[in-house]
Structures are given as C-alpha cells and as structure tokens.
Design an enzyme around this catalytic site. Structure first.
Site, PDB file in Angstrom:
ATOM      1  N   ARG A   8      30.045  66.962  89.248  1.00  0.00           N
ATOM      2  CA  ARG A   8      28.815  68.364  89.514  1.00  0.00           C
ATOM      3  C   ARG A   8      28.558  69.744  88.626  1.00  0.00           C
ATOM      4  O   ARG A   8      29.230  70.859  88.728  1.00  0.00           O
ATOM      5  CB  ARG A   8      29.422  68.901  90.625  1.00  0.00           C
ATOM      6  CG  ARG A   8      28.137  68.912  91.816  1.00  0.00           C
ATOM      7  CD  ARG A   8      28.366  68.714  92.688  1.00  0.00           C
ATOM      8  NE  ARG A   8      28.430  68.036  93.912  1.00  0.00           N
ATOM      9  CZ  ARG A   8      27.997  67.197  94.014  1.00  0.00           C
ATOM     10  NH1 ARG A   8      26.572  66.387  93.700  1.00  0.00           N
ATOM     11  NH2 ARG A   8      28.872  66.325  94.655  1.00  0.00           N
ATOM     12  N   GLU A  10      32.837  60.251  86.736  1.00  0.00           N
ATOM     13  CA  GLU A  10      31.142  60.675  87.856  1.00  0.00           C
ATOM     14  C   GLU A  10      30.861  61.340  87.502  1.00  0.00           C
ATOM     15  O   GLU A  10      31.272  62.606  87.896  1.00  0.00           O
ATOM     16  CB  GLU A  10      31.903  60.210  89.340  1.00  0.00           C
ATOM     17  CG  GLU A  10      30.489  60.612  90.084  1.00  0.00           C
ATOM     18  CD  GLU A  10      30.885  60.598  91.578  1.00  0.00           C
ATOM     19  OE1 GLU A  10      29.910  60.878  92.162  1.00  0.00           O
ATOM     20  OE2 GLU A  10      31.599  60.084  91.860  1.00  0.00           O
ATOM     21  N   THR A  39      25.950  60.620  94.072  1.00  0.00           N
ATOM     22  CA  THR A  39      24.890  60.986  94.191  1.00  0.00           C
ATOM     23  C   THR A  39      23.926  60.841  94.154  1.00  0.00           C
ATOM     24  O   THR A  39      22.167  61.523  94.210  1.00  0.00           O
ATOM     25  CB  THR A  39      24.764  62.793  94.473  1.00  0.00           C
ATOM     26  OG1 THR A  39      26.593  63.550  94.030  1.00  0.00           O
ATOM     27  CG2 THR A  39      24.131  63.731  95.290  1.00  0.00           C
ATOM     28  N   LYS A  79      32.444  54.753  99.836  1.00  0.00           N
ATOM     29  CA  LYS A  79      32.841  55.892 100.425  1.00  0.00           C
ATOM     30  C   LYS A  79      33.069  56.610 101.500  1.00  0.00           C
ATOM     31  O   LYS A  79      31.831  57.234 102.051  1.00  0.00           O
ATOM     32  CB  LYS A  79      32.142  57.042  98.700  1.00  0.00           C
ATOM     33  CG  LYS A  79      32.555  58.445  98.670  1.00  0.00           C
ATOM     34  CD  LYS A  79      31.039  58.899  97.917  1.00  0.00           C
ATOM     35  CE  LYS A  79      30.920  60.328  98.311  1.00  0.00           C
ATOM     36  NZ  LYS A  79      30.571  60.840  96.928  1.00  0.00           N
ATOM     37  N   GLY A 127      37.064  67.162  99.751  1.00  0.00           N
ATOM     38  CA  GLY A 127      37.855  68.081 101.002  1.00  0.00           C
ATOM     39  C   GLY A 127      39.598  67.074 100.414  1.00  0.00           C
ATOM     40  O   GLY A 127      40.528  67.560 100.797  1.00  0.00           O
ATOM     41  N   GLY A 132      36.764  66.303  92.846  1.00  0.00           N
ATOM     42  CA  GLY A 132      35.457  67.430  92.534  1.00  0.00           C
ATOM     43  C   GLY A 132      36.410  68.171  92.631  1.00  0.00           C
ATOM     44  O   GLY A 132      37.529  68.372  90.779  1.00  0.00           O
ATOM     45  N   SER A 133      36.520  69.612  92.237  1.00  0.00           N
ATOM     46  CA  SER A 133      36.874  70.634  92.304  1.00  0.00           C
ATOM     47  C   SER A 133      37.978  71.108  92.339  1.00  0.00           C
ATOM     48  O   SER A 133      38.572  71.850  91.406  1.00  0.00           O
ATOM     49  CB  SER A 133      35.600  71.736  93.351  1.00  0.00           C
ATOM     50  OG  SER A 133      36.173  72.003  94.270  1.00  0.00           O
TER      51      SER A 133
END
Length: 216
Positions: free
Chosen positions: A21, A44, A73, A133, A162, A182-183
């Site tokens: 993202r 993704e 998204t 998801k 998370g 993600g992060s």
C-alpha cells in the site's frame, strides 16, 4: 464457487499474501522481487495506491511465474475489470460486494472478498468467492477464525489486518489458509532506506512461521 481451486492453491502456496500500500513505481519491482526471493507467492497492490494499475502490469511481467500479482482494496466492479486487463490474477476487497465477486468470476480471477461474520462468509462463498478475507483480523483475533471455520469449514479464510510475526502461527493453527500482511512485512522504514535484503529476510521469517504452523 468459480472453480479456481488450483490457482488459489498456487497463490497461497507460501502462506503469505503481501499487501503493498502506498509504494512508489520506482521501488515496487525491487520490493516485490525481494518478497518473492523470500518465498512469498502472492503480491497485492492496493487499488488506491497512485499508479497501481501500471505497477500491476509491470509486476506481471517482471516477477517469476510462481509469484501471483493481484489488486487489493477493490471497492467496485470496474476496478476489478481494469485490474484484470492490467494483468492481475486475483482480487481482494475490504468488504463484501457481490458485483465485484461476479466480475472477478467473469474474468477468471481468484477473488477474496472481505468479511467479518459467518453470515458474510457464507454469502461471499455462495456468490462465487474462492476464499474470504477476515478483516480487520486484529479486532477479533485467531479465535474468530476457528469460530467461523467450525461450522463453515469449507470456506478458506485469509485473516488480514494486524497479523505479525507474533500471531501469524496462531491464525494458521486456528484454521486460516494463509495470512495477509502489510506493514509488518514491508515497513515504511525499510522502504525508505531501500533495504531489500531486509524485506527478503522478513518475508522468509513469515513464510517459515506459517510453514511450521501448517505442519503442527
């Protein structure tokens, strides 16, 4: 269901769906390549990322065949269609939109709509989802996966939001097919210093954690 079981298996083979993202067009190939080197088989790019469709097109030709490129998204069917034309192989949404699921089916894409409850999960699966998801997973934790999986064991679940190295194994042990990350996988700090070896190492750590949990 839309009959993409084999393709879904390829996408989640490494057990990790990497969520990119806000990455830049100048670094996306390096990031995705580093993830693939670490064993991640699904990358993704979120649709709201500037230049997302161009990145998907670029990654579709730059990455090895065993690495699937998708769009995340996704909020409407038109975005799913455009992503398909750009070379996306799978579609992920934060919520359940039946039209997006139908569009993904039409173009032969694996689709994983966002759900939170058993009712949403079964509705998504009956509409043609290949997996669901669970989002945001951090709001409920691994126990929610096993609670849904109990009566709805036929529905593959990919918790996202998370998930980190401390809890990824718990989600897999609870019945998750794979995890979306993600992060915790690609942090802004690592990208800022362009430390692609750190991305590969973090990817390898996540894949190994998932693999070990699958064997238990």
């Amino acid at each position: 269901m839309n009959g993409n079981a084999g393709e879904l298996e390829r996408i989640v083979d490494g057990g990790v769906v990497a969520v990119l993202r806000g990455v830049s067009e100048g670094t996306v190939v390096e990031i995705a390549g580093a993830l693939a080197e670490g064993g991640v088989t699904a990358v993704e790019v979120t649709a709201e990322t500037p230049g997302a469709m161009g990145m998907i097109e670029e990654l579709s030709t730059a990455l090895p065949d065993e690495t699937a490129v998708g769009v995340g998204t996704v909020l409407d069917s038109e975005t799913a269609r455009v992503a398909s034309l750009a070379g996306a192989e799978f579609v992920v949404t934060p919520t359940l939109d039946v039209e997006v699921v139908e569009t993904a089916n039409r173009y032969g894409l694996v689709v994983m709509p966002g759900i939170f409850t058993p009712t949403e999960a079964i509705r998504a699966y009956e509409a043609g989802a290949d997996a669901v998801k669970l989002f945001p997973a951090s709001s409920v934790g691994p126990g929610h996966v096993s609670s849904i999986h109990g009566p709805l064991g036929q529905i593959p679940i990919v918790p996202t939001g998370g998930v980190d190295l401390d809890n990824a194994a718990e989600y897999i042990e609870a019945g998750a097919l794979a995890v979306g990350i993600g992060s915790a996988l690609v942090s802004g700090e690592i990208v800022e210093r362009e430390d692609w070896s750190a991305v590969t190492e973090r990817a390898r750590e996540f894949v190994e954690v998932v693999e070990a949990a699958r064997e238990r």
